[in-house]
Design a protein around this motif. Sequence first.
Motif, PDB file in Angstrom:
ATOM      1  N   ASP A   1      64.186  29.760   0.662  1.00 56.58           N
ATOM      2  CA  ASP A   1      64.029  28.618   1.577  1.00 56.58           C
ATOM      3  C   ASP A   1      63.970  29.029   3.046  1.00 56.58           C
ATOM      4  OD1 ASP A   1      64.084  26.714  -0.575  1.00 56.58           O
ATOM      5  OD2 ASP A   1      66.235  27.017  -0.684  1.00 56.58           O
ATOM      6  N   ASN A   2      63.387  30.173   3.335  1.00 52.90           N
ATOM      7  CA  ASN A   2      63.118  30.561   4.714  1.00 52.90           C
ATOM      8  C   ASN A   2      61.725  30.061   5.101  1.00 52.90           C
ATOM      9  OD1 ASN A   2      65.553  32.453   5.157  1.00 52.90           O
ATOM     10  ND2 ASN A   2      64.621  33.274   3.291  1.00 52.90           N
TER      11      ASN A   2
ATOM     12  N   ARG B   1      68.821  32.902   3.692  1.00 52.90           N
ATOM     13  CA  ARG B   1      68.483  31.541   3.289  1.00 52.90           C
ATOM     14  C   ARG B   1      68.432  30.605   4.498  1.00 52.90           C
ATOM     15  NH1 ARG B   1      74.148  31.170  -0.018  1.00 52.90           N
ATOM     16  NH2 ARG B   1      75.558  30.701   1.718  1.00 52.90           N
ATOM     17  N   ASN B   2      67.435  29.732   4.477  1.00 52.87           N
ATOM     18  CA  ASN B   2      67.276  28.681   5.485  1.00 52.87           C
ATOM     19  C   ASN B   2      67.183  29.228   6.908  1.00 52.87           C
ATOM     20  OD1 ASN B   2      67.496  26.455   3.568  1.00 52.87           O
ATOM     21  ND2 ASN B   2      69.658  27.002   3.425  1.00 52.87           N
TER      22      ASN B   2
ATOM     23  N   ILE C   1      75.475  37.598   4.380  1.00 53.52           N
ATOM     24  CA  ILE C   1      74.737  36.355   4.199  1.00 53.52           C
ATOM     25  C   ILE C   1      74.180  35.931   5.553  1.00 53.52           C
ATOM     26  CG2 ILE C   1      74.876  33.924   3.520  1.00 53.52           C
ATOM     27  CD1 ILE C   1      77.268  34.705   1.736  1.00 53.52           C
ATOM     28  N   PHE C   2      72.871  35.661   5.595  1.00 51.51           N
ATOM     29  CA  PHE C   2      72.215  35.219   6.821  1.00 51.51           C
ATOM     30  C   PHE C   2      71.691  33.802   6.587  1.00 51.51           C
ATOM     31  CE2 PHE C   2      71.887  39.801   6.513  1.00 51.51           C
ATOM     32  CZ  PHE C   2      72.260  40.238   7.774  1.00 51.51           C
ATOM     33  N   GLU C   3      72.159  32.839   7.368  1.00 56.48           N
ATOM     34  CA  GLU C   3      71.733  31.460   7.137  1.00 56.48           C
ATOM     35  C   GLU C   3      71.617  30.692   8.454  1.00 56.48           C
ATOM     36  OE1 GLU C   3      74.654  29.949   4.464  1.00 56.48           O
ATOM     37  OE2 GLU C   3      76.227  29.771   5.981  1.00 56.48           O
ATOM     38  N   ASN C   4      70.586  29.836   8.517  1.00 53.06           N
ATOM     39  CA  ASN C   4      70.376  28.918   9.631  1.00 53.06           C
ATOM     40  C   ASN C   4      70.227  29.640  10.974  1.00 53.06           C
ATOM     41  OD1 ASN C   4      70.707  26.755   7.774  1.00 53.06           O
ATOM     42  ND2 ASN C   4      72.920  26.880   8.024  1.00 53.06           N
TER      43      ASN C   4
ATOM     44  N   GLY D   1      54.370  35.004   6.682  1.00 53.15           N
ATOM     45  CA  GLY D   1      55.545  35.756   6.229  1.00 53.15           C
ATOM     46  C   GLY D   1      56.786  34.896   6.141  1.00 53.15           C
ATOM     47  N   GLY D   2      56.752  33.862   5.276  1.00 50.16           N
ATOM     48  CA  GLY D   2      57.889  32.954   5.196  1.00 50.16           C
ATOM     49  C   GLY D   2      59.188  33.646   4.844  1.00 50.16           C
ATOM     50  N   GLY D   3      59.166  34.567   3.862  1.00 52.34           N
ATOM     51  CA  GLY D   3      60.367  35.297   3.506  1.00 52.34           C
ATOM     52  C   GLY D   3      60.476  36.603   4.261  1.00 52.34           C
ATOM     53  N   LEU D   4      59.377  37.401   4.248  1.00 53.85           N
ATOM     54  CA  LEU D   4      59.396  38.750   4.822  1.00 53.85           C
ATOM     55  C   LEU D   4      58.048  39.058   5.437  1.00 53.85           C
ATOM     56  CD1 LEU D   4      60.671  41.614   5.147  1.00 53.85           C
ATOM     57  CD2 LEU D   4      59.881  42.089   2.817  1.00 53.85           C
TER      58      LEU D   4
END
Length: 633
Positions: free
Chosen positions: A283-284, A245-246, A217-220, A290-293
């Motif tokens: 929510d990236n 996420r985020n 999990i990758f977050e913040n 390229g918000g997600g990827l």
Amino acid sequence: MPGPASGAAPATMDSAGGHSPARPRTSGPRPPFVPKMTRSVSGLSPGGIALFRLRSLTISDYLCLSALALTLALTSASSASATTRTIELDGSGDYTVIQEALFASTKGDTVLVGPGTYTWTNQGSGDDHGMVRYWLSEQDEVTLLSTHGPEATILDAEGQGRIFFANGNNVTNDPVNFLIRGFTMRNGYAPKVPNRDEQEGGAIAMHLCEAIVENCIFENNEAEYGGAVWLGGVGAYDYRNCIFRNNVARLQKTGVDYRAIGGGVFVGGSPQRTTFENCTFTDNHAQYRGGGLMITRGNIEIRDCLFAGNSASAGPTRHGTAIYAFEARFLRMNRVTVRNHDSAPGASVLVLFAEGLELDNSLIAGNSSGVSMHVQDSRNVSAHCTNIHGGVLGNWLGDLAPMRLMNGNMELDPLFCSDEGDLTRVELASPMLAANNSCGTDVGLIQESCVSVPILAAGLRAQRRSGEAVLQWEGVEPVGAGIVLQRSSDAGPTSIDLGRANPAGMGRWSIEDRDAPQGEVGYRLLDRNGHLLARATLPSAGGIRLLRASPNPFNPRTQIAFDLAEAGHARLEVFDSRGRRVAVLVDEERPAGRQHALFSGQDASGRALGSGVYHLRLQSAGQVRTDSVVLLR
């Protein structure tokens, strides 16, 4: 413990928008240290502890994984040796600092990380590359596993630097090979490296690697290129069952905003292959595109993935709020769902100058105010059984336009459930379901039924035993609960009398379907209101099955099982990640029934193969089945 004084710089952005190979750096001396305890394990390989291939691992699964690893460590007794090192924050393991365990490790070793929050502060090992480092070939083929999974094992950089850095050898072009499984990586911040402009990969930066990253999990996390992950150089990357996420790609200094790209992940340079499987991007945010990827060059496959609620804000076009691909050699999207992206007036998915693009069974919809997908100046573009819908300014644009209603493609409302928190469920009448479209297959990463129902039955399995169709599932007593078992056919579904179902032990139920046809048959378990509980497919009576290899990952050998419904010629081949055949395990007449073959990690000439993913291909009776195995040296 401090890392090397210097390392290989990440790749740099060139004028075409891609990444060029990095300039080499040299490795400085590494201070010696004496570990508290080193447990030598005869015959244990990294593959010996990875016997599970699960889409999602629970804490109990990781406890079983850990127990199995320790059991193998204590009982294995062959001449080859590897070392397993344990890390526990309370001091009960071999180490308390992950980096020290990695520095002590050599080829083939395994590092097991116990539960807890490992921070920049309590690890005390961070430098301008990261908190944890795989350095050149010194930790080649070292496996890093958590014992309790990502919810219980957290790597927190506390905003002080990057979490993880890995780099191969820029001089010899030798990649570093490794596997990472079962961590949450949060609050990473890409460091400012001397003599470097770009800041890349808040959680992970990998250059010239052959890496597998699973159940993370990758977050913040935050960086300029790849808020969570930056991948570059000539290498091969597999991300499986991961959540992004985020995370944010944000300009960290005054300058042009085009550097803030790839909110979740940035793939640059010329990787031979990058795969994202069963991953979620939600929510990236990217300050530019390229918000997600974000993809520049390379061969990319995205399968069974969800993109939802990602964003890109800079400029008037907001191109690629979910995915932006520039000059990709080949991009394949298979069973991908992209939804809930506000791209006004740009595109949620933008592909430019691709040498090859293939869309299969994918869903791009619910993206308000702009364009759903735009492909421009690209070659070898194909789309099959794909639905693109909901863009106010258009859906099938550019090079996609001629394929709009061809090959099972659609432009239809997917009928998502009204609950915005349920991102993959659709109504029973949705054209995304196999029963409601001409392709006969589910489109996108979706689930049926908008109504939350009790878990009355799950895990439906269908198989043939001595010519009879046998179905098994887990759950409560079926008749009293009103459960319905249906067999599909061209004439419509047929209900099967569950009054004949028998307890099969361990909360399971079993029934024979004596009227099952000889061909492939689909089954569904429904509750009394018609909501889907489980589904399964019964293979054709004349079919073949390629079963799961064991162990997998493996070292030095694994056993592969396959089923033949009838006697005949069988051929079982092994291909590497570039599609080259490296071995033929079976090429002969075989009797009907369960068969076995041994793969010893060698090519046809008997030479040892390197670590990596190898693909199996079974042919018999005019049918083909495929699977993959992972070799960890």
